[in-house]
Motif scaffolding. Structure first.
Motif, PDB file in Angstrom:
ATOM      1  N   GLY A   1      37.240 -63.291  18.041  1.00 44.98           N
ATOM      2  CA  GLY A   1      36.493 -64.463  17.584  1.00 44.98           C
ATOM      3  C   GLY A   1      37.017 -64.954  16.253  1.00 44.98           C
ATOM      4  O   GLY A   1      37.524 -64.165  15.446  1.00 44.98           O
ATOM      5  N   LYS A   2      36.912 -66.255  16.032  1.00 46.27           N
ATOM      6  CA  LYS A   2      37.410 -66.843  14.781  1.00 46.27           C
ATOM      7  C   LYS A   2      36.520 -67.990  14.350  1.00 46.27           C
ATOM      8  O   LYS A   2      35.971 -68.722  15.178  1.00 46.27           O
ATOM      9  N   SER A   3      36.376 -68.137  13.022  1.00 45.70           N
ATOM     10  CA  SER A   3      35.606 -69.248  12.466  1.00 45.70           C
ATOM     11  C   SER A   3      36.260 -69.691  11.164  1.00 45.70           C
ATOM     12  O   SER A   3      36.718 -68.848  10.375  1.00 45.70           O
ATOM     13  N   VAL A   4      36.332 -71.010  10.970  1.00 43.77           N
ATOM     14  CA  VAL A   4      36.882 -71.578   9.734  1.00 43.77           C
ATOM     15  C   VAL A   4      35.853 -72.544   9.160  1.00 43.77           C
ATOM     16  O   VAL A   4      35.422 -73.477   9.839  1.00 43.77           O
ATOM     17  N   ILE A   5      35.438 -72.305   7.921  1.00 45.48           N
ATOM     18  CA  ILE A   5      34.467 -73.175   7.253  1.00 45.48           C
ATOM     19  C   ILE A   5      35.043 -73.590   5.900  1.00 45.48           C
ATOM     20  O   ILE A   5      35.455 -72.737   5.103  1.00 45.48           O
ATOM     21  N   ALA A   6      35.062 -74.899   5.655  1.00 45.96           N
ATOM     22  CA  ALA A   6      35.594 -75.432   4.398  1.00 45.96           C
ATOM     23  C   ALA A   6      34.503 -76.180   3.645  1.00 45.96           C
ATOM     24  O   ALA A   6      33.717 -76.924   4.242  1.00 45.96           O
ATOM     25  N   GLY A   7      34.448 -75.974   2.334  1.00 45.65           N
ATOM     26  CA  GLY A   7      33.524 -76.686   1.475  1.00 45.65           C
ATOM     27  C   GLY A   7      34.281 -77.392   0.370  1.00 45.65           C
ATOM     28  O   GLY A   7      35.514 -77.521   0.424  1.00 45.65           O
ATOM     29  N   GLU A   8      33.577 -77.837  -0.646  1.00 50.80           N
ATOM     30  CA  GLU A   8      34.230 -78.533  -1.750  1.00 50.80           C
ATOM     31  C   GLU A   8      35.080 -77.588  -2.591  1.00 50.80           C
ATOM     32  O   GLU A   8      36.103 -77.983  -3.135  1.00 50.80           O
ATOM     33  N   SER A   9      34.635 -76.346  -2.706  1.00 54.15           N
ATOM     34  CA  SER A   9      35.313 -75.421  -3.618  1.00 54.15           C
ATOM     35  C   SER A   9      36.230 -74.426  -2.912  1.00 54.15           C
ATOM     36  O   SER A   9      37.119 -73.862  -3.549  1.00 54.15           O
ATOM     37  N   ALA A  10      36.013 -74.202  -1.622  1.00 56.91           N
ATOM     38  CA  ALA A  10      36.782 -73.145  -0.965  1.00 56.91           C
ATOM     39  C   ALA A  10      36.854 -73.361   0.542  1.00 56.91           C
ATOM     40  O   ALA A  10      36.066 -74.103   1.126  1.00 56.91           O
ATOM     41  N   LYS A  11      37.818 -72.668   1.151  1.00 54.56           N
ATOM     42  CA  LYS A  11      37.965 -72.617   2.597  1.00 54.56           C
ATOM     43  C   LYS A  11      37.969 -71.152   3.010  1.00 54.56           C
ATOM     44  O   LYS A  11      38.739 -70.358   2.477  1.00 54.56           O
ATOM     45  N   ILE A  12      37.091 -70.793   3.941  1.00 51.88           N
ATOM     46  CA  ILE A  12      36.944 -69.395   4.357  1.00 51.88           C
ATOM     47  C   ILE A  12      37.262 -69.277   5.840  1.00 51.88           C
ATOM     48  O   ILE A  12      36.702 -70.006   6.668  1.00 51.88           O
TER      49      ILE A  12
ATOM     50  N   GLY B   1      25.776 -56.561  12.968  1.00 49.30           N
ATOM     51  CA  GLY B   1      25.513 -55.348  13.743  1.00 49.30           C
ATOM     52  C   GLY B   1      24.757 -55.606  15.032  1.00 49.30           C
ATOM     53  O   GLY B   1      25.203 -55.194  16.126  1.00 49.30           O
ATOM     54  N   PRO B   2      23.602 -56.303  14.983  1.00 49.04           N
ATOM     55  CA  PRO B   2      22.848 -56.570  16.216  1.00 49.04           C
ATOM     56  C   PRO B   2      23.603 -57.457  17.208  1.00 49.04           C
ATOM     57  O   PRO B   2      23.351 -57.400  18.413  1.00 49.04           O
ATOM     58  N   ILE B   3      24.531 -58.278  16.714  1.00 49.13           N
ATOM     59  CA  ILE B   3      25.283 -59.161  17.609  1.00 49.13           C
ATOM     60  C   ILE B   3      26.373 -58.386  18.349  1.00 49.13           C
ATOM     61  O   ILE B   3      26.576 -58.549  19.551  1.00 49.13           O
ATOM     62  N   LEU B   4      27.054 -57.498  17.624  1.00 50.86           N
ATOM     63  CA  LEU B   4      28.224 -56.811  18.185  1.00 50.86           C
ATOM     64  C   LEU B   4      27.861 -55.542  18.962  1.00 50.86           C
ATOM     65  O   LEU B   4      28.542 -55.182  19.905  1.00 50.86           O
ATOM     66  N   GLU B   5      26.833 -54.804  18.518  1.00 50.47           N
ATOM     67  CA  GLU B   5      26.265 -53.634  19.203  1.00 50.47           C
ATOM     68  C   GLU B   5      27.199 -52.421  19.275  1.00 50.47           C
ATOM     69  O   GLU B   5      26.893 -51.363  18.765  1.00 50.47           O
ATOM     70  N   ARG B   6      28.337 -52.556  19.962  1.00 48.61           N
ATOM     71  CA  ARG B   6      29.259 -51.430  20.137  1.00 48.61           C
ATOM     72  C   ARG B   6      30.695 -51.901  19.971  1.00 48.61           C
ATOM     73  O   ARG B   6      30.986 -53.094  20.030  1.00 48.61           O
ATOM     74  N   GLY B   7      31.597 -50.931  19.771  1.00 44.30           N
ATOM     75  CA  GLY B   7      33.019 -51.242  19.701  1.00 44.30           C
ATOM     76  C   GLY B   7      33.606 -50.957  18.331  1.00 44.30           C
ATOM     77  O   GLY B   7      32.894 -50.872  17.335  1.00 44.30           O
ATOM     78  N   LYS B   8      34.904 -50.795  18.307  1.00 47.58           N
ATOM     79  CA  LYS B   8      35.645 -50.664  17.047  1.00 47.58           C
ATOM     80  C   LYS B   8      36.025 -52.070  16.615  1.00 47.58           C
ATOM     81  O   LYS B   8      36.900 -52.700  17.217  1.00 47.58           O
ATOM     82  N   VAL B   9      35.356 -52.567  15.582  1.00 45.98           N
ATOM     83  CA  VAL B   9      35.454 -53.973  15.200  1.00 45.98           C
ATOM     84  C   VAL B   9      36.104 -54.104  13.827  1.00 45.98           C
ATOM     85  O   VAL B   9      35.721 -53.417  12.881  1.00 45.98           O
ATOM     86  N   GLU B  10      37.080 -54.992  13.743  1.00 45.69           N
ATOM     87  CA  GLU B  10      37.753 -55.278  12.466  1.00 45.69           C
ATOM     88  C   GLU B  10      37.509 -56.738  12.095  1.00 45.69           C
ATOM     89  O   GLU B  10      37.832 -57.641  12.861  1.00 45.69           O
ATOM     90  N   ILE B  11      36.939 -56.946  10.905  1.00 49.44           N
ATOM     91  CA  ILE B  11      36.641 -58.293  10.420  1.00 49.44           C
ATOM     92  C   ILE B  11      37.543 -58.598   9.232  1.00 49.44           C
ATOM     93  O   ILE B  11      37.518 -57.892   8.226  1.00 49.44           O
TER      94      ILE B  11
ATOM     95  N   ALA C   1      30.315 -68.147   8.421  1.00 46.75           N
ATOM     96  CA  ALA C   1      31.599 -67.965   9.108  1.00 46.75           C
ATOM     97  C   ALA C   1      31.637 -66.642   9.866  1.00 46.75           C
ATOM     98  O   ALA C   1      32.126 -66.572  11.002  1.00 46.75           O
ATOM     99  N   VAL C   2      31.107 -65.583   9.260  1.00 49.34           N
ATOM    100  CA  VAL C   2      31.111 -64.269   9.910  1.00 49.34           C
ATOM    101  C   VAL C   2      30.236 -64.287  11.160  1.00 49.34           C
ATOM    102  O   VAL C   2      30.615 -63.769  12.213  1.00 49.34           O
ATOM    103  N   VAL C   3      29.046 -64.894  11.062  1.00 49.86           N
ATOM    104  CA  VAL C   3      28.137 -64.951  12.208  1.00 49.86           C
ATOM    105  C   VAL C   3      28.754 -65.798  13.329  1.00 49.86           C
ATOM    106  O   VAL C   3      28.690 -65.430  14.510  1.00 49.86           O
ATOM    107  N   GLU C   4      29.355 -66.938  12.964  1.00 49.63           N
ATOM    108  CA  GLU C   4      29.990 -67.789  13.983  1.00 49.63           C
ATOM    109  C   GLU C   4      31.134 -67.054  14.684  1.00 49.63           C
ATOM    110  O   GLU C   4      31.272 -67.130  15.913  1.00 49.63           O
ATOM    111  N   ALA C   5      31.947 -66.338  13.904  1.00 49.55           N
ATOM    112  CA  ALA C   5      33.050 -65.586  14.499  1.00 49.55           C
ATOM    113  C   ALA C   5      32.528 -64.478  15.415  1.00 49.55           C
ATOM    114  O   ALA C   5      33.103 -64.209  16.478  1.00 49.55           O
ATOM    115  N   ALA C   6      31.421 -63.834  15.004  1.00 45.82           N
ATOM    116  CA  ALA C   6      30.817 -62.785  15.831  1.00 45.82           C
ATOM    117  C   ALA C   6      30.304 -63.362  17.151  1.00 45.82           C
ATOM    118  O   ALA C   6      30.429 -62.735  18.211  1.00 45.82           O
TER     119      ALA C   6
END
Length: 295
Positions: A9-20, A54-64, A135-140
């Motif tokens: 999963g991937k998410s890109v969010i840009a604001g006035e001061s930063a892009k994450i 955590g509640p979204i992913l439940e199980r697995g070896k996850v790298e963020i 961004a983290v929740v959207e990517a999850a």
């Protein structure tokens, strides 16, 4: 329906001061094994982010992985001119004393010396922290969709394998009765080779019946058929919403299937039935391998 533990999963969010940018990938694991790679300015947010995903992913070896791009136009790098000047004066003094020429690239040499360049770590503000959480929740959530897509492929794979095992199981019936006759004939031939031994035919029939009953596989076939049906029931329907917690259950069922297939093999006493058992084992091993990826 089932879901796979493998996904992206991937998410890109840009604001006035930063892009994450947040990238999340996962593979199979018995529990949730969550790791973060992100800039130092967001390290204090890690515990809170774990509680979100955590509640979204439940199980697995996850790298963020989190990438931060500063859009403020302010460079965190500063040149310490006073320190560089002292370095140059000391170097000039040494060169004069030793009678050496000045280096061709004085600036590059000075920039490599300690404390000539300093980096001030930026601090995140509330708006950037909120951007990170979003961004983290959207990517999850994207990872979750990816897992469901992978799960549909596993769903079809399992049904195909179960049907093949069921087909091999039904085919064993073609050899079951002939197998008993072959066993009886073989035993009688071996007894016929004995010279000078009087045989009690009544007792012989009793022993043959007892021996052949021990080789009866009807119960094993019935239990295996039941396990196959239960496996399919546990997979659920293609449009089912609840997809969590099925991986371990499917693993237990496949272990029980393996026990019955092994017992069939040990009792088969027939070359053709043994071939069918080997083919069932092959299909089951492929099932067990992929069950490890199921949520």
């Amino acid at each position: 329906m089932i879901a796979s533990m493998t996904g992206y999963g991937k998410s890109v969010i840009a604001g006035e001061s930063a892009k994450i940018t947040v990238d999340i990938k996962s593979i199979n694991s018995k529990q949730l094994d969550l790791s973060f790679r992100m800039p130092v300015l967001f390290k204090e947010q890690e515990t809170e982010l774990r509680n979100y995903v955590g509640p979204i992913l439940e199980r697995g070896k996850v790298e963020i992985s989190v990438t931060y791009e500063n859009l403020k136009g302010v460079s965190p790098v500063k040149f310490n001119v006073a320190v560089m000047k002292r370095y140059k004066d000391d170097i000039d003094s040494i060169l004069n004393e030793l009678g050496l020429e000045e280096p061709r690239d004085y600036v590059s040499m000075l920039l490599r010396l300690p404390e000539s360049v300093t980096t001030s770590l930026p601090e995140s503000d509330d708006s950037e922290n909120e951007m990170l959480r979003k961004a983290v929740v959207e990517a999850a959530e994207e990872l979750k969709k990816s897992r469901l897509k992978e799960g549909r492929g596993l769903y079809e794979f399992f049904f195909e394998k179960i049907e093949r095992i069921r087909g091999y199981l039904e085919k064993t019936g073609e050899y079951e009765h002939g197998r008993v006759d072959k066993i009886r004939e073989k035993l009688e031939q071996q007894l016929g080779r004995l010279q000078g031994v009087e045989i009690d035919r009544g007792r012989l029939e009793q022993e043959l019946i007892f021996y052949i009953e021990k080789l009866d596989v009807s119960e094993e076939k019935q239990r295996l058929a039941s396990h196959l049906n239960y496996f399919e029931e546990t997979l659920g329907e293609p449009d089912e919403v609840n997809v969590s917690g099925k991986g371990k259950k499917l693993g237990f069922i496949s272990q029980e299937m393996g026990r019955e297939i092994n017992t069939l093999g040990s009792k088969s006493n027939d070359a053709e039935m043994a071939k069918l058992v080997v083919m069932m084992k092959d299909e089951l091993e492929q099932i067990k391998e992929q069950v490890l990826n199921v949520m």
